[in-house]
Design an enzyme around this catalytic site. Structure first.
Site, PDB file in Angstrom:
ATOM      1  N   ASP A  44       0.879  -1.175   0.000  1.00 17.50           N
ATOM      2  CA  ASP A  44       0.000   0.000   0.000  1.00 17.50           C
ATOM      3  C   ASP A  44       0.917   1.226   0.000  1.00 17.50           C
ATOM      4  OD1 ASP A  44      -1.715   2.092   0.560  1.00 17.50           O
ATOM      5  OD2 ASP A  44      -2.335   1.333   2.524  1.00 17.50           O
ATOM      6  N   GLY A  55       0.378   8.349   0.801  1.00 15.66           N
ATOM      7  CA  GLY A  55       0.906   9.701   0.694  1.00 15.66           C
ATOM      8  C   GLY A  55       2.157   9.919   1.531  1.00 15.66           C
ATOM      9  N   LEU A  99       3.588   7.009   3.816  1.00 17.01           N
ATOM     10  CA  LEU A  99       4.304   5.759   4.081  1.00 17.01           C
ATOM     11  C   LEU A  99       3.906   4.669   3.088  1.00 17.01           C
ATOM     12  CD1 LEU A  99       3.870   5.610   7.997  1.00 17.01           C
ATOM     13  CD2 LEU A  99       5.935   6.317   6.762  1.00 17.01           C
ATOM     14  N   GLU A 150      -7.929   1.372  -3.482  1.00 15.74           N
ATOM     15  CA  GLU A 150      -7.509   1.522  -2.089  1.00 15.74           C
ATOM     16  C   GLU A 150      -8.610   1.172  -1.076  1.00 15.74           C
ATOM     17  OE1 GLU A 150      -5.798   5.372  -1.621  1.00 15.74           O
ATOM     18  OE2 GLU A 150      -5.643   5.202   0.554  1.00 15.74           O
ATOM     19  N   THR A 161      -2.479  10.015   6.023  1.00 12.49           N
ATOM     20  CA  THR A 161      -2.071  11.396   5.811  1.00 12.49           C
ATOM     21  C   THR A 161      -3.310  12.270   5.959  1.00 12.49           C
ATOM     22  OG1 THR A 161      -0.490  10.529   4.203  1.00 12.49           O
ATOM     23  CG2 THR A 161      -0.823  12.929   4.249  1.00 12.49           C
ATOM     24  N   MET A 189      -1.733  16.428   9.139  1.00  8.52           N
ATOM     25  CA  MET A 189      -1.951  17.664   9.912  1.00  8.52           C
ATOM     26  C   MET A 189      -1.151  17.635  11.211  1.00  8.52           C
ATOM     27  SD  MET A 189      -5.528  19.403  11.021  1.00  8.52           S
ATOM     28  CE  MET A 189      -5.601  20.654  12.304  1.00  8.52           C
ATOM     29  N   GLN A 234       1.685  16.208  11.602  1.00  8.35           N
ATOM     30  CA  GLN A 234       3.078  16.481  11.228  1.00  8.35           C
ATOM     31  C   GLN A 234       3.282  17.943  10.827  1.00  8.35           C
ATOM     32  OE1 GLN A 234       3.454  13.016   8.319  1.00  8.35           O
ATOM     33  NE2 GLN A 234       5.393  12.927   9.429  1.00  8.35           N
TER      34      GLN A 234
HETATM   35  N1  LIG Z   1       7.876   6.829  10.773  1.00 10.01           N
HETATM   36  C1  LIG Z   1       6.922   7.703  10.403  1.00 10.01           C
HETATM   37  N2  LIG Z   1       7.223   8.705   9.565  1.00 10.01           N
HETATM   38  C2  LIG Z   1       6.290   9.580   9.179  1.00 10.01           C
HETATM   39  N3  LIG Z   1       5.001   9.532   9.596  1.00 10.01           N
HETATM   40  C3  LIG Z   1       4.631   8.555  10.429  1.00 10.01           C
HETATM   41  C4  LIG Z   1       5.573   7.594  10.869  1.00 10.01           C
HETATM   42  N4  LIG Z   1       4.936   6.724  11.674  1.00 10.01           N
HETATM   43  C5  LIG Z   1       3.672   7.125  11.745  1.00 10.01           C
HETATM   44  N5  LIG Z   1       3.444   8.243  11.011  1.00 10.01           N
HETATM   45  C6  LIG Z   1       2.147   8.931  10.909  1.00 10.01           C
HETATM   46  O1  LIG Z   1       1.384   8.208   9.971  1.00 10.01           O
HETATM   47  C7  LIG Z   1       0.789   9.096   9.032  1.00 10.01           C
HETATM   48  C8  LIG Z   1       0.595   8.365   7.713  1.00 10.01           C
HETATM   49  O2  LIG Z   1      -0.325   7.326   7.929  1.00 10.01           O
HETATM   50  P1  LIG Z   1      -0.600   6.209   6.818  1.00 10.01           P
HETATM   51  O3  LIG Z   1       0.645   5.471   6.519  1.00 10.01           O
HETATM   52  O4  LIG Z   1      -1.764   5.403   7.287  1.00 10.01           O
HETATM   53  O5  LIG Z   1      -1.012   7.144   5.617  1.00 10.01           O
HETATM   54  P2  LIG Z   1      -0.715   7.028   4.058  1.00 10.01           P
HETATM   55  O6  LIG Z   1      -1.278   5.728   3.570  1.00 10.01           O
HETATM   56  O7  LIG Z   1       0.711   7.276   3.775  1.00 10.01           O
HETATM   57  O8  LIG Z   1      -1.566   8.243   3.520  1.00 10.01           O
HETATM   58  P3  LIG Z   1      -2.929   8.275   2.652  1.00 10.01           P
HETATM   59  O9  LIG Z   1      -3.640   6.969   2.898  1.00 10.01           O
HETATM   60  O10 LIG Z   1      -3.689   9.448   3.176  1.00 10.01           O
HETATM   61  O11 LIG Z   1      -2.432   8.394   1.241  1.00 10.01           O
HETATM   62  C9  LIG Z   1       1.728  10.274   8.972  1.00 10.01           C
HETATM   63  O12 LIG Z   1       1.060  11.444   8.544  1.00 10.01           O
HETATM   64  C10 LIG Z   1       2.184  10.369  10.429  1.00 10.01           C
HETATM   65  O13 LIG Z   1       1.249  11.090  11.188  1.00 10.01           O
HETATM   66 MG   LIG Z   2      -3.228   5.071   3.276  1.00  9.82          MG
END
Ligand SMILES: Nc1ncnc2c1ncn2[C@@H]1O[C@H](COP(=O)(O)OP(=O)(O)OP(=O)(O)O)[C@@H](O)[C@H]1O
Ligand SMILES: [Mg+2]
Length: 270
Positions: free
Chosen positions: A6, A9, A11, A70, A99, A123, A125
């Site tokens: 996955d 945005g 991770l 997704e 994100t 937000m 971050q």
């Molecule tokens: N090691 C890390 N580095 C950066 N952010 C982290 C970390 N661990 C946890 N986070 C948090 O996790 C959030 C991202 O969550 P997640 O991985 O679920 O989203 P995403 O899948 O990347 O984003 P989206 O689904 O909105 O495209 C970041 O905004 C932050 O708050």
């Molecule tokens: Mg996500």
């Protein structure tokens, strides 16, 4: 060997299945090229992708990957986890605090998007950085957990000043709303500011989620997303507020891998 990935945005979440064992790992989305390099070492592997950066990742790897939407992948992953943890639910809300935050209603084997909010992990971050200059997520959430929101957030009881309140006095009336009342006699630590930032995100996410729960008559709100990782304060705010509003929160262990696991499972069924 199978990979479910996955690419979000912020991770990239990866689930590897090999010999009936599952391995979880995550990378920063800014390092997606390194994820691709790793995948190149396993040209025979079956790869399933999802997330906003799935198509970009596909362009970097030799395998012809399976791709899923997704929301479908996340739902499939949640169902897989709920079954594994023996916590079956039929009618519930799930809230993915990534994100950004996306909210969905599930009825048996069907999910439907029920809303969302821009308040989420991004937000925490971004606002966290603006308030304190901190960019490291782990340090940010560790500090936030030590903070005190009391001088920053305005509660209902502060407005009513001892008078009888129409709603519980401990509820937040205005996030950050107390600052101009307290600024002349207190200093706000970085921890306090970060706690308030986590607070506004947690309360917003919960408010939108419980409105969906009420609309669809759901008892449970399932919360997932990497924003909860190591973030005890966010968990606590969301848990407490969900219960206070009369609903039941459920946090899935490894829930942030729901999309990655789900797209892998959808590939297997395909
Ligand atoms: N090691 C890390 N580095 C950066 N952010 C982290 C970390 N661990 C946890 N986070 C948090 O996790 C959030 C991202 O969550 P997640 O991985 O679920 O989203 P995403 O899948 O990347 O984003 P989206 O689904 O909105 O495209 C970041 O905004 C932050 O708050
Ligand atoms: Mg996500």
């Amino acid at each position: 060997m199978k990979f479910g990935i996955d690419a979000g945005g912020t991770l990239v979440k990866m689930v590897k299945e090999e010999n009936n064992q599952r391995f979880y790992s995550k990378y920063l989305s800014t390092e997606i090229e390194e994820v691709a390099e790793m995948l190149k070492q396993f040209p025979e592997a079956e790869v399933a992708l999802t997330g906003g950066k799935a198509t970009y990742l596909q362009s970097l790897i030799p395998q012809e990957a399976f791709q899923s939407i997704e929301f479908d992948a996340t739902f499939k992953g949640i169902q897989t986890f709920l079954k594994q943890y023996q916590h079956p639910l039929e009618n519930y809300i799930f809230t993915n605090v990534g994100t950004g935050t996306s909210i969905h209603h599930v009825e048996r084997d069907k999910q439907e998007r029920a809303g969302g909010t821009g308040a989420g992990g991004g937000m925490i971050q971004g606002l966290g950085y603006l308030l304190t200059g901190e960019t490291d997520f782990e340090r940010l959430v560790t500090l936030a957990a030590q903070g005190d929101r009391d001088n920053i957030d305005l509660k209902v009881k502060h407005i009513y000043k001892g008078d009888k309140t129409p709603i519980p006095g401990e509820l937040t009336a205005a996030n950050f709303g107390r600052v101009l009342h307290t600024k002349d006699h207190v200093t706000y630590s970085d921890a306090d500011k970060l706690a308030a930032a986590v607070g506004v995100v947690g309360e917003t996410v919960t408010t939108v989620s419980i409105h969906a729960a009420r609309e669809f008559n759901a008892e449970y709100v399932v919360y997932i997303g990497s924003s909860f990782l190591g973030n005890d304060l966010l968990k606590e705010v969301v848990m407490r507020y969900t219960v206070l509003r009369g609903f039941r929160p459920y946090f899935i262990e490894n829930g942030e891998y729901s999309g990655a696991l789900g797209t892998l499972k959808l590939m297997e069924e395909n």
